[in-house]
Motif scaffolding. Sequence first.
Motif, PDB file in Angstrom:
ATOM      1  N   UNK A 188      -8.954  12.348 -23.079  1.00  0.00           N
ATOM      2  CA  UNK A 188      -8.330  11.384 -22.178  1.00  0.00           C
ATOM      3  C   UNK A 188      -8.573  11.877 -20.752  1.00  0.00           C
ATOM      4  N   UNK A 189      -9.425  11.172 -20.019  1.00  0.00           N
ATOM      5  CA  UNK A 189      -9.839  11.619 -18.682  1.00  0.00           C
ATOM      6  C   UNK A 189      -9.136  10.802 -17.604  1.00  0.00           C
ATOM      7  N   UNK A 190      -8.152  11.370 -16.916  1.00  0.00           N
ATOM      8  CA  UNK A 190      -7.510  10.638 -15.826  1.00  0.00           C
ATOM      9  C   UNK A 190      -8.422  10.579 -14.594  1.00  0.00           C
ATOM     10  N   UNK A 191      -8.486   9.404 -13.982  1.00  0.00           N
ATOM     11  CA  UNK A 191      -9.099   9.246 -12.658  1.00  0.00           C
ATOM     12  C   UNK A 191      -7.995   8.607 -11.824  1.00  0.00           C
ATOM     13  N   UNK A 192      -7.051   9.441 -11.399  1.00  0.00           N
ATOM     14  CA  UNK A 192      -5.747   8.912 -11.030  1.00  0.00           C
ATOM     15  C   UNK A 192      -5.154   9.463  -9.748  1.00  0.00           C
ATOM     16  N   UNK A 193      -5.980  10.165  -8.951  1.00  0.00           N
ATOM     17  CA  UNK A 193      -5.481  10.730  -7.687  1.00  0.00           C
ATOM     18  C   UNK A 193      -4.229  11.581  -7.905  1.00  0.00           C
ATOM     19  N   UNK A 194      -4.128  12.178  -9.080  1.00  0.00           N
ATOM     20  CA  UNK A 194      -2.986  13.041  -9.378  1.00  0.00           C
ATOM     21  C   UNK A 194      -1.730  12.329  -9.792  1.00  0.00           C
ATOM     22  N   UNK A 195      -1.811  11.042 -10.150  1.00  0.00           N
ATOM     23  CA  UNK A 195      -0.606  10.287 -10.498  1.00  0.00           C
ATOM     24  C   UNK A 195       0.073  10.822 -11.760  1.00  0.00           C
ATOM     25  N   UNK A 235       0.805  -1.224   0.000  1.00  0.00           N
ATOM     26  CA  UNK A 235       0.000   0.000   0.000  1.00  0.00           C
ATOM     27  C   UNK A 235       0.840   1.277   0.000  1.00  0.00           C
ATOM     28  N   UNK A 236       1.869   1.409   0.849  1.00  0.00           N
ATOM     29  CA  UNK A 236       2.651   2.649   0.824  1.00  0.00           C
ATOM     30  C   UNK A 236       3.373   2.873  -0.507  1.00  0.00           C
ATOM     31  N   UNK A 237       3.753   1.798  -1.173  1.00  0.00           N
ATOM     32  CA  UNK A 237       4.437   1.929  -2.461  1.00  0.00           C
ATOM     33  C   UNK A 237       3.444   2.370  -3.531  1.00  0.00           C
ATOM     34  N   UNK A 238       2.241   1.796  -3.517  1.00  0.00           N
ATOM     35  CA  UNK A 238       1.190   2.257  -4.422  1.00  0.00           C
ATOM     36  C   UNK A 238       0.891   3.736  -4.179  1.00  0.00           C
ATOM     37  N   UNK A 239       0.821   4.114  -2.908  1.00  0.00           N
ATOM     38  CA  UNK A 239       0.490   5.492  -2.577  1.00  0.00           C
ATOM     39  C   UNK A 239       1.522   6.467  -3.138  1.00  0.00           C
ATOM     40  N   UNK A 240       2.758   6.024  -3.221  1.00  0.00           N
ATOM     41  CA  UNK A 240       3.821   6.887  -3.741  1.00  0.00           C
ATOM     42  C   UNK A 240       3.602   7.249  -5.214  1.00  0.00           C
ATOM     43  N   UNK A 241       2.769   6.477  -5.932  1.00  0.00           N
ATOM     44  CA  UNK A 241       2.440   6.811  -7.322  1.00  0.00           C
ATOM     45  C   UNK A 241       1.584   8.059  -7.421  1.00  0.00           C
ATOM     46  N   UNK A 242       0.744   8.279  -6.396  1.00  0.00           N
ATOM     47  CA  UNK A 242      -0.323   9.259  -6.486  1.00  0.00           C
ATOM     48  C   UNK A 242       0.048  10.559  -5.780  1.00  0.00           C
ATOM     49  N   UNK A 283      -2.440  12.546  -4.443  1.00  0.00           N
ATOM     50  CA  UNK A 283      -3.317  12.492  -3.270  1.00  0.00           C
ATOM     51  C   UNK A 283      -2.873  11.344  -2.371  1.00  0.00           C
ATOM     52  N   UNK A 284      -3.084  11.472  -1.059  1.00  0.00           N
ATOM     53  CA  UNK A 284      -2.534  10.493  -0.115  1.00  0.00           C
ATOM     54  C   UNK A 284      -3.375   9.229   0.012  1.00  0.00           C
ATOM     55  N   UNK A 285      -3.527   8.499  -1.104  1.00  0.00           N
ATOM     56  CA  UNK A 285      -4.261   7.233  -1.111  1.00  0.00           C
ATOM     57  C   UNK A 285      -3.488   6.215  -1.938  1.00  0.00           C
TER      58      UNK A 285
END
Length: 277
Positions: free
Chosen positions: A267-274, A229-236, A238-240
């Motif tokens: 192209x619509x990102x739904x990406x928590x700011x990634x 989870x913390x590694x995935x969160x580093x992609x984004x 937003x803090x999720x």
Amino acid sequence: MPGRVAGKVAFITGAARSQGRSHAIRLAQEGADIIAIDIAGPVKSVTGYPPATEEDLAETVKEVEALDRRIVAHKADVRDTTGLRQALDDGVAQLGRLDIVCANAGIFQTSPALELDDAGWQETIDINLTGVWNTAKVALPHLIANNGGSIIMTSSLAGLKALGNSIHYNTAKHGVVGIMRSLANEFAQYNIRVNSVHPTTVNTIMIQNEQVWGLFQPDNPHPTRESAAPVFQALNALPIPWVEPVDISNAVLFLASDEARYITGVTLPVDAGAFIR
């Protein structure tokens, strides 16, 4: 109050579980009837997770019917144009029309580029790229006959920027953008809108499996959802660590609805700011 897609019919690939099931439920909640297809059976795959089952597809049917909407479900493979067309044609015959297409079916498999074998490359391209084109190809005649409609193609964050150890996935998802833009141009004259959605990691079996957890933690011999989870969160930005399937479904609903009646080629990102990170 009428739903946002009341009276419309949506064709959804990969509808047995995860994002596809979520799209079916969300569109049904807003008044759409559903044509659902999925391969839904035992297939040999290079992915690190099991394919959807007939029971999964039956659960999608159950949940849509619980919303008092009609649904026609078929087993079909997006790589098989003939079977895909037969499934869609039957659904349209039963439900009377076609308005919305969700080219959602896809797989995710990771590999360093020089370790990727031919089977891994071909399966990903065949499903994630050719399968999207096949879905649009069989649907377009129905949308033309309907004097318009909306096609939403599921790409990925990897369709906007490259992710590591995923050359085949990146290639396919970038290619979806090419399909989308080409069709948006060519079929605008028929009042057909074509857009793509680009999720970051989504909380489904596609990322929640040991192969993907390990990709993100190569030095961890026993990776878990919690440790990943913390590694995935580093992609984004937003803090999720991931978004939920319904977050993608809400974007699909918007693009399918008349609220987006003049939006095409987007192209619509739904990406928590990634993408901006």
